[in-house]
Design a protein around this motif. Sequence first.
Motif, PDB file in Angstrom:
ATOM      1  N   ALA A   1      -1.590   6.280  -0.479  1.00  0.00           N
ATOM      2  CA  ALA A   1      -1.560   7.508   0.028  1.00  0.00           C
ATOM      3  C   ALA A   1      -1.199   8.844  -0.816  1.00  0.00           C
ATOM      4  O   ALA A   1      -1.729   9.541  -0.842  1.00  0.00           O
TER       5      ALA A   1
ATOM      6  N   ARG B   1      -9.203   3.343   0.631  1.00  0.00           N
ATOM      7  CA  ARG B   1      -8.643   2.247   0.563  1.00  0.00           C
ATOM      8  C   ARG B   1      -8.944   1.193   1.952  1.00  0.00           C
ATOM      9  O   ARG B   1      -8.409   1.407   2.939  1.00  0.00           O
TER      10      ARG B   1
ATOM     11  N   LEU C   1      -3.656   9.441  -3.564  1.00  0.00           N
ATOM     12  CA  LEU C   1      -4.897   9.900  -2.936  1.00  0.00           C
ATOM     13  C   LEU C   1      -4.501  11.404  -2.692  1.00  0.00           C
ATOM     14  O   LEU C   1      -5.286  12.357  -2.845  1.00  0.00           O
ATOM     15  N   ARG C   2      -3.494  11.721  -1.949  1.00  0.00           N
ATOM     16  CA  ARG C   2      -3.142  13.058  -1.846  1.00  0.00           C
ATOM     17  C   ARG C   2      -3.087  13.953  -2.861  1.00  0.00           C
ATOM     18  O   ARG C   2      -3.388  15.104  -3.109  1.00  0.00           O
TER      19      ARG C   2
ATOM     20  N   TYR D   1     -11.251  11.455  -0.494  1.00  0.00           N
ATOM     21  CA  TYR D   1      -9.563  10.904  -0.692  1.00  0.00           C
ATOM     22  C   TYR D   1      -9.254  10.754   0.823  1.00  0.00           C
ATOM     23  O   TYR D   1      -8.067  10.544   0.843  1.00  0.00           O
ATOM     24  N   SER D   2     -10.086  10.642   1.930  1.00  0.00           N
ATOM     25  CA  SER D   2      -9.412  10.204   2.986  1.00  0.00           C
ATOM     26  C   SER D   2      -8.973   8.699   2.972  1.00  0.00           C
ATOM     27  O   SER D   2      -9.776   7.639   2.425  1.00  0.00           O
ATOM     28  N   PRO D   3      -7.902   8.355   3.621  1.00  0.00           N
ATOM     29  CA  PRO D   3      -7.234   6.968   3.452  1.00  0.00           C
ATOM     30  C   PRO D   3      -8.448   5.911   3.971  1.00  0.00           C
ATOM     31  O   PRO D   3      -8.442   4.730   3.328  1.00  0.00           O
ATOM     32  N   SER D   4      -9.165   6.126   5.028  1.00  0.00           N
ATOM     33  CA  SER D   4     -10.206   5.320   5.364  1.00  0.00           C
ATOM     34  C   SER D   4     -11.374   4.905   4.408  1.00  0.00           C
ATOM     35  O   SER D   4     -11.872   3.998   4.145  1.00  0.00           O
TER      36      SER D   4
ATOM     37  N   ARG E   1       0.825  -1.224  -0.058  1.00  0.00           N
ATOM     38  CA  ARG E   1       0.157  -0.119  -0.039  1.00  0.00           C
ATOM     39  C   ARG E   1       1.033   1.241  -0.119  1.00  0.00           C
ATOM     40  O   ARG E   1       0.335   2.538   0.389  1.00  0.00           O
ATOM     41  N   GLU E   2       2.224   1.111  -0.352  1.00  0.00           N
ATOM     42  CA  GLU E   2       2.931   2.214  -0.557  1.00  0.00           C
ATOM     43  C   GLU E   2       2.512   3.396  -1.383  1.00  0.00           C
ATOM     44  O   GLU E   2       2.847   4.597  -1.145  1.00  0.00           O
TER      45      GLU E   2
END
Length: 240
Positions: free
Chosen positions: A210, A240, A213-214, A234-237, A206-207
Amino acid sequence: MGNDGVIAVERALGLLDCFKLGKEKFSLAALATASGMHKTTVYRLMNSLERMGYVVRSDDGTYGLGHRLLYLGKLYEQSFHLSSVVEPVLFSLAAATKESASYYVLDNGKRLCLFRAEPSEGLRETRLAGTSLPLDNTAIGQVIRYWGLREPIFSEPPLIPFFASGPRDAHIAGFATPVFGPGEEFMAALALTGPASRLSVARETRELIAPQLRAASALSRRLGASVAFCERMYSPSEGR
């Protein structure tokens, strides 16, 4: 001062909004139906727009867009250069991830690579900006089909970024995330592509999630999407 506007102006602009790809010509009756206005109102407004060069009337009585809109479009292009917004984000993303970063838009039923940034070193998938490809089952194709064309290819809202390995080339994989603009309208697919062996590992670790998404959030905000929408989208939760 209030912000009530002028109804006649809004109606005239509403008529211009009826013109879309595949609907470049309208009869008076068709414009009345599309706009929901009375034919007499449409006739008066279109006469004014014709005099100002915003529409043209053909010999058969149908209306099309006029030259004045092209002039305004060129002025807009000079005042807002999409490349100056998109390319810095792509170059930063490519440098941070060491993968190829691209910005794809929907164009005539295909996906068009509008902008591209390559990493400075390492094995990579190389493609020139301006390349046009089918809307296939690649991650990029799925993003454009789902958000751009509203194809029901998923039964529920999917997690982002999308990942696909090998639909077009067995050795190539990619992540893709939607980019939005004003009114949360879909604008493009932001993609990271590279060797399938390397990106498949990155999917597990998952590198790359983030950073992408940013980047998609930053692009969407710069293109006019609201901060609240971007934080939610686009929040990580959520992503993904």
